[in-house]
Design a protein around this motif. Structure first.
Motif, short mmCIF file in Angstrom:
data_model
loop_
_atom_site.label_atom_id
_atom_site.label_comp_id
_atom_site.label_asym_id
_atom_site.label_seq_id
_atom_site.Cartn_x
_atom_site.Cartn_y
_atom_site.Cartn_z
N SER A 21 -11.21 -1.56 1.38
CA SER A 21 -10.51 -1.21 2.61
C SER A 21 -9.54 -2.32 2.97
O SER A 21 -9.79 -3.50 2.69
CB SER A 21 -11.50 -1.04 3.77
OG SER A 21 -12.42 -0.02 3.51
N CYS A 22 -8.45 -1.95 3.60
CA CYS A 22 -7.47 -2.93 4.07
C CYS A 22 -6.97 -2.46 5.43
O CYS A 22 -6.42 -1.36 5.53
CB CYS A 22 -6.32 -3.05 3.09
SG CYS A 22 -4.95 -4.07 3.67
N THR A 23 -7.16 -3.29 6.41
CA THR A 23 -6.68 -2.96 7.75
C THR A 23 -5.50 -3.84 8.09
O THR A 23 -5.56 -5.07 7.95
CB THR A 23 -7.80 -3.17 8.79
OG1 THR A 23 -8.91 -2.35 8.44
CG2 THR A 23 -7.31 -2.79 10.18
N ALA A 24 -4.43 -3.20 8.52
CA ALA A 24 -3.21 -3.92 8.86
C ALA A 24 -3.08 -4.03 10.37
O ALA A 24 -3.42 -3.10 11.10
CB ALA A 24 -2.00 -3.19 8.29
N SER A 25 -2.58 -5.15 10.82
CA SER A 25 -2.32 -5.33 12.24
C SER A 25 -0.94 -5.94 12.41
O SER A 25 -0.43 -6.62 11.52
CB SER A 25 -3.37 -6.24 12.88
OG SER A 25 -3.37 -7.51 12.26
N ILE A 67 -8.40 6.09 -6.56
CA ILE A 67 -7.69 6.92 -5.60
C ILE A 67 -7.30 6.07 -4.40
O ILE A 67 -8.16 5.44 -3.78
CB ILE A 67 -8.55 8.10 -5.13
CG1 ILE A 67 -8.95 8.98 -6.31
CG2 ILE A 67 -7.79 8.95 -4.09
CD1 ILE A 67 -9.99 10.03 -5.96
N ILE A 68 -6.01 6.09 -4.07
CA ILE A 68 -5.54 5.38 -2.88
C ILE A 68 -5.39 6.38 -1.75
O ILE A 68 -4.97 7.53 -1.96
CB ILE A 68 -4.21 4.64 -3.16
CG1 ILE A 68 -3.83 3.74 -1.98
CG2 ILE A 68 -3.09 5.61 -3.51
CD1 ILE A 68 -2.66 2.82 -2.28
N SER A 69 -5.76 5.96 -0.56
CA SER A 69 -5.63 6.83 0.60
C SER A 69 -5.36 5.97 1.84
O SER A 69 -5.46 4.74 1.77
CB SER A 69 -6.90 7.66 0.81
OG SER A 69 -8.02 6.82 1.05
N ARG A 70 -4.99 6.64 2.94
CA ARG A 70 -4.74 5.85 4.14
C ARG A 70 -5.18 6.60 5.37
O ARG A 70 -5.34 7.82 5.35
CB ARG A 70 -3.26 5.45 4.25
CG ARG A 70 -2.35 6.46 4.95
CD ARG A 70 -1.85 7.51 4.04
NE ARG A 70 -0.88 8.38 4.69
CZ ARG A 70 -1.18 9.56 5.18
NH1 ARG A 70 -2.42 10.00 5.16
NH2 ARG A 70 -0.23 10.31 5.72
N ASP A 71 -5.40 5.85 6.43
CA ASP A 71 -5.76 6.40 7.73
C ASP A 71 -4.74 5.84 8.71
O ASP A 71 -4.81 4.68 9.10
CB ASP A 71 -7.18 5.99 8.10
CG ASP A 71 -7.65 6.61 9.41
OD1 ASP A 71 -6.79 6.89 10.28
OD2 ASP A 71 -8.85 6.81 9.56
N THR A 72 -3.78 6.66 9.09
CA THR A 72 -2.71 6.15 9.94
C THR A 72 -3.22 5.76 11.32
O THR A 72 -2.69 4.83 11.93
CB THR A 72 -1.60 7.21 10.08
OG1 THR A 72 -2.17 8.43 10.54
CG2 THR A 72 -0.93 7.46 8.74
N LYS A 74 -5.94 4.30 12.02
CA LYS A 74 -6.57 2.98 11.92
C LYS A 74 -5.64 1.95 11.29
O LYS A 74 -6.01 0.79 11.15
CB LYS A 74 -7.86 3.06 11.12
CG LYS A 74 -8.93 3.92 11.76
CD LYS A 74 -10.21 3.94 10.92
CE LYS A 74 -11.27 4.79 11.59
NZ LYS A 74 -12.52 4.84 10.78
N ASN A 75 -4.44 2.38 10.89
CA ASN A 75 -3.50 1.51 10.19
C ASN A 75 -4.18 0.86 8.99
O ASN A 75 -4.10 -0.36 8.77
CB ASN A 75 -2.95 0.44 11.14
CG ASN A 75 -1.51 0.08 10.82
OD1 ASN A 75 -0.81 0.84 10.17
ND2 ASN A 75 -1.07 -1.08 11.27
N ALA A 76 -4.86 1.69 8.22
CA ALA A 76 -5.67 1.20 7.11
C ALA A 76 -5.34 1.93 5.82
O ALA A 76 -4.90 3.09 5.84
CB ALA A 76 -7.16 1.36 7.42
N VAL A 77 -5.56 1.26 4.72
CA VAL A 77 -5.41 1.86 3.40
C VAL A 77 -6.67 1.55 2.61
O VAL A 77 -7.31 0.51 2.82
CB VAL A 77 -4.15 1.32 2.68
CG1 VAL A 77 -4.26 -0.15 2.39
CG2 VAL A 77 -3.86 2.12 1.43
#
Length: 120
Positions: A21-25, A67-72, A74-77
């Motif tokens: 997981s990667c969360t961007a801020s 598989i790459i995915s994202r959750d807009t 949560k601003n996460a990939v």
């Protein structure tokens, strides 16, 4: 201030799975990607995704397994890694780019990395 924080690395047996997981801020990005660097090797591209989700791209070495995915919201990939092999062992880095998702996307921001170790 932009920050990318990875999590989810660890030790897994060959054939197993892990989810990074990667969360961007700090802001949103045009492209989010994953890279990896094994000991003694150069950093290599793994996967990338446009923030819209319309474009995904993978390195040949992981195609069909990752598989790459994202959750807009949560601003996460995320990077779902299946059928892991010993050669997938590396430090995995999350990266973010302001620009579009292309083969030559320049990544502006990097996370600190998370270790993935696959035992054979």
């Amino acid at each position: 201030q932009v920050q990318l924080v990875e999590s989810g690395g660890g030790l897994v047996q060959a054939g197993g799975s892990l989810r990074l997981s990667c969360t961007a801020s700090g802001r949103t990005f045009g492209t989010m990607g994953w890279f990896r660097q094994a000991p003694g090797k150069e950093r290599e591209f793994v996967a990338a995704m446009s923030w819209s989700g319309a474009i995904t791209t993978y390195a040949d070495s992981v195609k069909g397994r990752f598989i790459i995915s994202r959750d807009t919201a949560k601003n996460a990939v995320y990077l779902q890694m299946n059928s892991l092999k010993a050669e997938d062992t590396a430090v995995y880095y999350c990266a973010a780019a302001l620009g579009r998702t292309t083969p030559t996307t320049a990544y502006n921001y990097w996370g600190q990395g998370t270790q993935v170790t696959v035992s054979s």
